[in-house]
Structures are given as structure tokens and as C-alpha cells.
Write a protein that holds these residues in place. Structure first.
Motif, PDB file in Angstrom:
ATOM      1  N   CYS A   1      19.672  64.847  14.852  1.00 20.93           N
ATOM      2  CA  CYS A   1      20.650  63.968  14.208  1.00 20.93           C
ATOM      3  C   CYS A   1      20.633  62.576  14.823  1.00 20.93           C
ATOM      4  O   CYS A   1      20.102  62.365  15.912  1.00 20.93           O
ATOM      5  CB  CYS A   1      22.056  64.550  14.353  1.00 20.93           C
ATOM      6  SG  CYS A   1      22.233  66.189  13.641  1.00 20.93           S
ATOM      7  N   ASP A   2      21.263  61.640  14.121  1.00 22.36           N
ATOM      8  CA  ASP A   2      21.436  60.289  14.649  1.00 22.36           C
ATOM      9  C   ASP A   2      22.815  60.103  15.265  1.00 22.36           C
ATOM     10  O   ASP A   2      23.036  59.155  16.016  1.00 22.36           O
ATOM     11  CB  ASP A   2      21.244  59.259  13.531  1.00 22.36           C
ATOM     12  CG  ASP A   2      19.833  59.316  12.954  1.00 22.36           C
ATOM     13  OD1 ASP A   2      18.876  59.392  13.753  1.00 22.36           O
ATOM     14  OD2 ASP A   2      19.685  59.297  11.716  1.00 22.36           O
ATOM     15  N   SER A   3      23.765  61.000  14.932  1.00 22.76           N
ATOM     16  CA  SER A   3      25.097  60.921  15.525  1.00 22.76           C
ATOM     17  C   SER A   3      25.733  62.301  15.526  1.00 22.76           C
ATOM     18  O   SER A   3      25.380  63.158  14.702  1.00 22.76           O
ATOM     19  CB  SER A   3      25.998  59.934  14.764  1.00 22.76           C
ATOM     20  OG  SER A   3      26.320  60.443  13.481  1.00 22.76           O
ATOM     21  N   ALA A   4      26.653  62.524  16.452  1.00 21.75           N
ATOM     22  CA  ALA A   4      27.399  63.778  16.523  1.00 21.75           C
ATOM     23  C   ALA A   4      28.751  63.484  17.143  1.00 21.75           C
ATOM     24  O   ALA A   4      28.822  62.808  18.173  1.00 21.75           O
ATOM     25  CB  ALA A   4      26.648  64.828  17.344  1.00 21.75           C
ATOM     26  N   THR A   5      29.830  63.971  16.519  1.00 19.36           N
ATOM     27  CA  THR A   5      31.168  63.794  17.067  1.00 19.36           C
ATOM     28  C   THR A   5      31.921  65.120  16.982  1.00 19.36           C
ATOM     29  O   THR A   5      31.668  65.940  16.105  1.00 19.36           O
ATOM     30  CB  THR A   5      31.981  62.730  16.309  1.00 19.36           C
ATOM     31  OG1 THR A   5      32.114  63.119  14.930  1.00 19.36           O
ATOM     32  CG2 THR A   5      31.311  61.368  16.396  1.00 19.36           C
ATOM     33  N   TYR A   6      32.841  65.307  17.933  1.00 14.40           N
ATOM     34  CA  TYR A   6      33.771  66.435  17.863  1.00 14.40           C
ATOM     35  C   TYR A   6      35.173  65.856  17.841  1.00 14.40           C
ATOM     36  O   TYR A   6      35.547  65.054  18.709  1.00 14.40           O
ATOM     37  CB  TYR A   6      33.630  67.381  19.056  1.00 14.40           C
ATOM     38  CG  TYR A   6      34.781  68.359  19.145  1.00 14.40           C
ATOM     39  CD1 TYR A   6      34.881  69.419  18.250  1.00 14.40           C
ATOM     40  CD2 TYR A   6      35.791  68.201  20.092  1.00 14.40           C
ATOM     41  CE1 TYR A   6      35.954  70.300  18.302  1.00 14.40           C
ATOM     42  CE2 TYR A   6      36.864  69.083  20.151  1.00 14.40           C
ATOM     43  CZ  TYR A   6      36.938  70.131  19.254  1.00 14.40           C
ATOM     44  OH  TYR A   6      38.004  70.993  19.309  1.00 14.40           O
ATOM     45  N   SER A   7      35.976  66.277  16.837  1.00 15.69           N
ATOM     46  CA  SER A   7      37.329  65.758  16.677  1.00 15.69           C
ATOM     47  C   SER A   7      38.332  66.904  16.616  1.00 15.69           C
ATOM     48  O   SER A   7      38.046  67.971  16.066  1.00 15.69           O
ATOM     49  CB  SER A   7      37.452  64.922  15.396  1.00 15.69           C
ATOM     50  OG  SER A   7      36.514  63.869  15.380  1.00 15.69           O
ATOM     51  N   ASP A   8      39.515  66.651  17.171  1.00 14.88           N
ATOM     52  CA  ASP A   8      40.644  67.578  17.097  1.00 14.88           C
ATOM     53  C   ASP A   8      41.810  66.765  16.553  1.00 14.88           C
ATOM     54  O   ASP A   8      42.240  65.792  17.181  1.00 14.88           O
ATOM     55  CB  ASP A   8      40.959  68.135  18.483  1.00 14.88           C
ATOM     56  CG  ASP A   8      42.051  69.204  18.454  1.00 14.88           C
ATOM     57  OD1 ASP A   8      42.790  69.292  17.464  1.00 14.88           O
ATOM     58  OD2 ASP A   8      42.185  69.934  19.454  1.00 14.88           O
ATOM     59  N   LEU A   9      42.337  67.137  15.381  1.00 22.13           N
ATOM     60  CA  LEU A   9      43.334  66.284  14.741  1.00 22.13           C
ATOM     61  C   LEU A   9      44.383  67.081  13.986  1.00 22.13           C
ATOM     62  O   LEU A   9      44.195  68.256  13.656  1.00 22.13           O
ATOM     63  CB  LEU A   9      42.650  65.294  13.797  1.00 22.13           C
ATOM     64  CG  LEU A   9      41.878  65.896  12.618  1.00 22.13           C
ATOM     65  CD1 LEU A   9      42.545  65.540  11.316  1.00 22.13           C
ATOM     66  CD2 LEU A   9      40.444  65.417  12.616  1.00 22.13           C
TER      67      LEU A   9
END
Length: 247
Positions: free
Chosen positions: A42-50
Motif C-alpha cells: 500500500c501507499d498509506s495505512a491508518t488505524y482509527s478509533d472513533l
């Protein structure tokens, strides 16, 4: 198993096991997202908790580093822009999904235009990772180009590992006391097991909570007893409370 890159899957499995022993739960998702770039190309990876109802939350891990100037407030912007993955996860759906399949007017979506402009991302793959009621936890992978069937297959196989890690971080944050585990020779995983023992969970209950086997729980318990100089659950929990290892 069609299209599954087994070598990459095995590498990430080894990596997640190592991350579980990371003494800093706040930094674990940085390591995971960095590894996802390599494993899934991948070119980007994020982990979010919302919390989508409140429009609050944060990005807890991201890669590459060039995303750093953008992550502050990113969750709030995506909620306002009605990113389709948020509604998808909030509705209780859990399968990894190509975000383009959730958005028929992709080119007109403000979140899509921003991703193209700021990150060079033209396609996204979402991986829900469980969470408490009312919360959304998700990994969002980006690429300049399509995600293939093999990528989705690998994401399906990686999802249980990511979900288990999210649960581990949540429990470790909740259970760890003011004393540093290193002072007593305990690893973060052993401290998590100790905290659940102090809450009265059986070995079977701890195994279910952490998605591990009872044998693994008993092995952790034996190491805890040895390191604390005890030989049973009651004396171990009493000593741990006196030492400030558990609440």
C-alpha cells in the motif's frame, strides 16, 4: 486461499506476536501500520478509533511518516464528509471491503478528492477491527491503483490478527497499574493476563477475552507465578495489588 500471499501472511503473524510484547501500547499501531505498507503493497495505512455519533476519535497509527501533518483532525473531517466506511462499520458490517464499492459517486465525494490531492490515493480498502457498541475501529489502506482480489483475500486473513491486537491494546490500557511491568520482569501480555486474573476471570474466560487458547493462558500464568515468587492465583493477585501492578 486463492490469491493469498502465504509468505506475507506468515511474516505479519510473526510481527503481530512481537508487537504483543511491545511495552508501549500507544506506539503499537505505528508498528502495525508500517508493516501493512510492506505486506499489502500500500501507499498509506491508518488505524482509527472513533465515535461516529459524537464525531470524535483519533488516528492512533499511520504510515508513512509523510501523513503526520494531516492526521490531526482527520477523523473529524471524515465524519463530516460522510466517509462510507464509517457508516459501513457502524451498521455492524465486518467484512473487509473496497471503499469504491460503497460509493457510487466516488469522484464527487469530498473525502475522495482530498485523498487524491493530499496523499495521491485513488483507491481505499477498509478492514473493520471490532470495537465496543457505538465505537468504530478500522484500518484504512490506500493505494494509487486498484486493490486486487488477492489483496482482499489477504486482508480477510489478517483481520483476526488486527482485531486481536486492538483488543489487547484496549485491555492493556484499562488494566495496567501505575507500576512499570519491567520493574517486576513482566511483559505487557503477562500484565494483561494478570489484570484479568485479578478481575476474577477463569482461564477459560481469559482465553475467550484475549482470543487465545487456555494452554497459552496457563503458560502465561506459570511465568507470572515464577516472576512474582508465588504459586497460586490468590497469593499472586494479592501481591500484584500490593505492588500496584493491578487496580
Amino acid at each position: 486461499m486463492a490469491g493469498l500471499r502465504t509468505r506475507d501472511y506468515e511474516q505479519l503473524l510473526d510481527f503481530v506476536v512481537a508487537v504483543l510484547e511491545n511495552p508501549d501500547p500507544e506506539g503499537g499501531w505505528q508498528l502495525v501500520t508500517e508493516q501493512l505498507l510492506t505486506t499489502l503493497g500500500c501507499d498509506s495505512a491508518t488505524y482509527s478509533d472513533l465515535d461516529p455519533a459524537e464525531g470524535t476519535g483519533r488516528v492512533e497509527g499511520w504510515a508513512p511518516d509523510r501523513l503526520s501533518p494531516y492526521v490531526n483532525g482527520l477523523v473529524q473531517r471524515r465524519v463530516r464528509q460522510h466517509h462510507p466506511l464509517i457508516g459501513y462499520v457502524a451498521a455492524g458490517r465486518s467484512a473487509p471491503v473496497a471503499v469504491a464499492d460503497l460509493c457510487p459517486d466516488l469522484d464527487r465525494a469530498p473525502w475522495y478528492r482530498e485523498a487524491c490531492r493530499d496523499f495521491g490515493i485513488t483507491r481505499q480498502l477498509g478492514v473493520p477491527v471490532g470495537g465496543r457498541p457505538g465505537r468504530v475501529r478500522m484500518v484504512l489502506l490506500g493505494r494509487d491503483g486498484e486493490f486486487r482480489d488477492g489483496d482482499v483475500t489477504l486482508a480477510v486473513r489478517l483481520q483476526p490478527l488486527l482485531t486481536a491486537f486492538a483488543g489487547h491494546v484496549h485491555e492493556l490500557r484499562r488494566l495496567r497499574g501505575p507500576a512499570a511491568p519491567a520493574e517486576h520482569g513482566l511483559t505487557p501480555r503477562e500484565l494483561t493476563v494478570l489484570g484479568l486474573m485479578a478481575e476474577g476471570l477463569t482461564a477459560e474466560g481469559i482465553a475467550r477475552r484475549l482470543a487465545i487458547s487456555r494452554h497459552t493462558v496457563n503458560r502465561h500464568a506459570e511465568k507470572i507465578y515464577r516472576k512474582l515468587g508465588t504459586n497460586n492465583r490468590v497469593s499472586t493477585v494479592l501481591l500484584a495489588r500490593q505492588a500496584g501492578l493491578v487496580r
